[in-house]
Design a protein around this motif. Structure first.
Motif, PDB file in Angstrom:
ATOM      1  N   ASN A   1      48.457  41.173  44.151  1.00 43.01           N
ATOM      2  CA  ASN A   1      47.974  40.890  42.889  1.00 43.01           C
ATOM      3  C   ASN A   1      46.428  40.770  43.321  1.00 43.01           C
ATOM      4  OD1 ASN A   1      47.236  40.615  40.285  1.00 43.01           O
ATOM      5  ND2 ASN A   1      47.414  38.535  40.059  1.00 43.01           N
ATOM      6  N   ASN A   2      45.233  41.227  42.876  1.00 38.25           N
ATOM      7  CA  ASN A   2      43.880  40.945  43.061  1.00 38.25           C
ATOM      8  C   ASN A   2      43.424  41.235  44.304  1.00 38.25           C
ATOM      9  OD1 ASN A   2      43.308  40.079  40.328  1.00 38.25           O
ATOM     10  ND2 ASN A   2      43.978  37.888  40.641  1.00 38.25           N
TER      11      ASN A   2
ATOM     12  N   SER B   1      45.044  43.705  38.648  1.00 43.76           N
ATOM     13  CA  SER B   1      46.192  43.043  38.109  1.00 43.76           C
ATOM     14  C   SER B   1      47.538  43.839  38.545  1.00 43.76           C
ATOM     15  CB  SER B   1      45.901  42.708  36.673  1.00 43.76           C
ATOM     16  OG  SER B   1      47.178  42.008  36.148  1.00 43.76           O
TER      17      SER B   1
ATOM     18  N   THR C   1      44.561  49.220  38.612  1.00 41.89           N
ATOM     19  CA  THR C   1      44.059  47.809  38.201  1.00 41.89           C
ATOM     20  C   THR C   1      44.375  46.752  39.151  1.00 41.89           C
ATOM     21  OG1 THR C   1      44.224  46.203  36.451  1.00 41.89           O
ATOM     22  CG2 THR C   1      46.416  47.466  37.211  1.00 41.89           C
TER      23      THR C   1
END
Length: 119
Positions: A97-98, A69, A67
């Motif tokens: 993150n991201n 996230s 993911t």
């Protein structure tokens, strides 16, 4: 009927495009086994999750997506065990993150070294 066919085709094309886009932007980890023995267990620990690659035959590879996230930053921690009971443990790269379309490749070489490549 022809108009209905065009609408259905447009919707299917749009959904397939979204599906492909999801895999394009999702980060992935690939383990490549170039050694002479099979990998019996391969795990990657992310700061907030764990990926289990299972068994990887000699000369084969396996890719898992994770993911976007990631609530916590940290290193990729790997543990790879071969059929000859050689254990490779260590860290490689950094996850945040991201990270769109990030690709990490972990290669087990013929002489049982671990190489990390980030694209």
């Amino acid at each position: 009927m022809n108009r209905l066919f065009k609408i259905v085709l447009l919707i299917v094309t749009f959904l397939c495009g979204l599906y492909w886009l999801w895999f394009y932007v999702s980060p992935a980890i690939t383990i490549v086994n170039n050694s002479s023995s099979d990998i019996t267990h391969a795990n990657i620990e992310l700061p907030s999750s764990r990926l289990d690659f299972g068994e990887i035959k000699s000369g084969a590879s396996n890719t898992l997506y994770y993911t976007l996230s990631q609530p916590r930053d940290g290193s990729y921690l790997y543990k790879i065990i071969t059929a000859h009971e050689i254990t490779h443990q260590g860290s490689c790269g950094y996850v945040t993150n991201n990270e769109l379309n990030k690709r990490l490749k972990i290669v087990i070489t013929q002489d049982n070294r671990v190489l990390c490549e980030i694209d």
